[in-house]
Design a protein around this motif. Structure first.
Motif, PDB file in Angstrom:
ATOM      1  N   LEU A 163      38.154  43.285  40.961  1.00 24.24           N
ATOM      2  CA  LEU A 163      39.173  43.422  39.912  1.00 24.24           C
ATOM      3  C   LEU A 163      40.475  42.732  40.338  1.00 24.24           C
ATOM      4  CD1 LEU A 163      38.418  47.122  38.835  1.00 24.24           C
ATOM      5  CD2 LEU A 163      37.883  45.039  37.552  1.00 24.24           C
ATOM      6  N   LEU A 181      41.522  44.514  31.817  1.00 23.04           N
ATOM      7  CA  LEU A 181      42.079  44.970  33.106  1.00 23.04           C
ATOM      8  C   LEU A 181      43.174  46.022  32.889  1.00 23.04           C
ATOM      9  CD1 LEU A 181      42.447  41.797  35.367  1.00 23.04           C
ATOM     10  CD2 LEU A 181      40.973  43.773  35.762  1.00 23.04           C
ATOM     11  N   LEU A 189      43.658  35.365  36.621  1.00 24.09           N
ATOM     12  CA  LEU A 189      44.287  35.331  35.291  1.00 24.09           C
ATOM     13  C   LEU A 189      45.779  35.071  35.396  1.00 24.09           C
ATOM     14  CD1 LEU A 189      42.338  38.343  33.738  1.00 24.09           C
ATOM     15  CD2 LEU A 189      42.305  35.984  32.874  1.00 24.09           C
ATOM     16  N   LEU A 191      45.550  52.331  43.324  1.00 22.01           N
ATOM     17  CA  LEU A 191      44.840  52.549  42.064  1.00 22.01           C
ATOM     18  C   LEU A 191      43.337  52.424  42.273  1.00 22.01           C
ATOM     19  CD1 LEU A 191      46.142  53.007  39.280  1.00 22.01           C
ATOM     20  CD2 LEU A 191      45.765  50.596  38.789  1.00 22.01           C
ATOM     21  N   THR A 210      34.575  48.978  34.166  1.00 21.88           N
ATOM     22  CA  THR A 210      35.412  47.820  33.840  1.00 21.88           C
ATOM     23  C   THR A 210      34.653  46.516  34.076  1.00 21.88           C
ATOM     24  OG1 THR A 210      37.304  49.110  34.601  1.00 21.88           O
ATOM     25  CG2 THR A 210      37.657  46.745  34.263  1.00 21.88           C
ATOM     26  N   MET A 229      40.709  39.163  28.541  1.00 20.64           N
ATOM     27  CA  MET A 229      40.315  39.667  29.862  1.00 20.64           C
ATOM     28  C   MET A 229      41.449  40.481  30.486  1.00 20.64           C
ATOM     29  SD  MET A 229      37.171  38.801  30.184  1.00 20.64           S
ATOM     30  CE  MET A 229      36.455  38.605  31.810  1.00 20.64           C
ATOM     31  N   LYS A 230      42.675  40.017  30.318  1.00 19.25           N
ATOM     32  CA  LYS A 230      43.817  40.786  30.828  1.00 19.25           C
ATOM     33  C   LYS A 230      43.905  42.151  30.153  1.00 19.25           C
ATOM     34  CE  LYS A 230      47.075  37.184  32.254  1.00 19.25           C
ATOM     35  NZ  LYS A 230      48.273  36.416  31.904  1.00 19.25           N
ATOM     36  N   SER A 233      41.704  49.370  32.096  1.00 15.61           N
ATOM     37  CA  SER A 233      41.149  49.952  33.308  1.00 15.61           C
ATOM     38  C   SER A 233      42.245  50.643  34.118  1.00 15.61           C
ATOM     39  CB  SER A 233      40.484  48.841  34.119  1.00 15.61           C
ATOM     40  OG  SER A 233      40.113  49.299  35.381  1.00 15.61           O
ATOM     41  N   ARG A 234      43.362  49.961  34.289  1.00 15.12           N
ATOM     42  CA  ARG A 234      44.485  50.570  35.029  1.00 15.12           C
ATOM     43  C   ARG A 234      44.955  51.829  34.327  1.00 15.12           C
ATOM     44  NH1 ARG A 234      46.022  45.128  36.086  1.00 15.12           N
ATOM     45  NH2 ARG A 234      47.185  45.044  34.151  1.00 15.12           N
TER      46      ARG A 234
END
Lengths: 235, 235
Positions: free
Chosen positions: B66, A89, B73, B56, A65, A85-86, A92-93
């Motif tokens: 992260l 993320l 953000l 997580l 990530t 960018m969000k 990745s989650r």
């Protein structure tokens, strides 16, 4: 020849699907960046960034990530917006909570082997995420031990197979990566069985070993039991 | 009372400085966000995000990074620019390659103990980064083993001290975290020695145990040898 006591099994793409979750994120990432730049150059640059960062991040989703973010910031010259960018993320989650789906034949193969051998799961990467996947896989009961290492080397195999059994010479390592599961295990003096997965990460590719008496290849884990009988008949 | 065979030692902020590297990044992060929002709310929100993400990401620098990005953000409503995000990535790389500085008294304490006990480093967090720090610390030769676990629990202590020695009852765990080093070790039936560090991460705080016969506190590792003699005299 000494009796085989222990089977080491790699986890990702040997026991359950993994690389295709990364591929999906790769594809989404190229789509995202195609709003900013020529998508053709994304894949190459990402791989370069991943390779460079391995010595700092090691393996696993979190490091991947961070490499995605670095690549995005670099290739768009910082122009990627907060929404993009969000998005990264969120992928990745998603990867870190993705359901674990065992590959075909895996459970039956483990059932067939567990009484006769010590089974040890040997994986590299992120300790936390690998333990999560192991627990969710429903396969934990078949294993005597779990070893998460930062890199799979001849020395790490020697150490692990001393701990579970009587050394690498009396052990078989089974996995989808020539570079991590096969070559260092042969160097350690053990048997190595390659089970190719449908896709291989570029950084795990390696040529077949030459003149390796203890190297075998099967097409799925359903063939492992027969192969072990064959190896055993040579003992 | 049974003879003590093994000493477990926590790594971060017990053997070497660590939390202050995180604090430095915290401070820089608050400065960065003060360009966008009221800095007073940053710290609280970051801690909430870190706590939420623990299940997580687990522990370590990559997960922390992260969480910084997510907090940035969110608090700026996506308005933080590419330069700010690159800054966060750069801090992360700096943390992951930060020189390892052993705490005062540590080396002498290990030298005094290594002949008499098995010394085992027991740490949680990121496998890759912890191995890097261990290798760089110059302390590796004093230890019989290194165990990186995803969470420090009574069960993990029992398992580790079975492996190195004769169980938790004959072992002492030494560390700066009440929550991770002391309480679960007491639950496992072992001795636990608290060595407070100058700062403690909010998620590692816990009250002292009540009526714990096997709990001790020292102010630095230079006091460990005398304490062990005292424990031993009760054996």
């Amino acid at each position: 020849m000494a009796k085989i006591t222990t089977i080491g099994l790699d986890a990702d793409d040997t026991l359950w699907h993994n690389e295709r979750v990364f591929r999906l994120t790769h594809d989404r990432f190229c789509d995202l960046l195609s709003n900013y730049i020529d998508a053709a150059c994304v894949e190459d640059r990402l791989l370069q960034v991943e390779r460079k960062n391995l010595r700092l991040y090691g393996y696993g989703v979190k490091g991947f990530t961070l490499s995605l973010m670095e690549t995005a910031l670099e290739l768009t010259d910082g122009a990627i917006d907060g929404r993009g960018m969000k998005q990264i993320l969120a992928w990745s989650r998603e990867m870190l909570s993705h359901p674990v789906e065992p590959l075909p034949h895996v459970r039956d193969a483990l059932i067939a082997l567990e009484d006769e051998f010590q089974l040890v799961l040997i994986t590299k990467g992120d300790l936390f995420d690998q333990e999560r996947k192991f627990a969710e896989s429903g396969l934990a009961d078949y294993f005597t031990g779990v070893e998460v290492v930062s890199e799979k080397t001849a020395a790490s195999y020697q150490q692990i197979f001393e701990r579970y059994g009587q050394g690498a010479e009396r052990a078989v390592m089974v996995g989808n990566s020539m570079k991590s599961d096969v070559l260092p295990m042969l160097d350690a003096g053990g048997w190595a069985v390659h089970v190719p997965y449908e896709i291989t990460w570029a950084l795990e590719l390696a040529d077949d070993p030459e003149n390796a008496e203890r190297f075998r290849r099967i097409s799925h884990l359903g063939e492992l039991s027969t192969l072990l009988s064959d190896i055993r008949s040579r003992e």
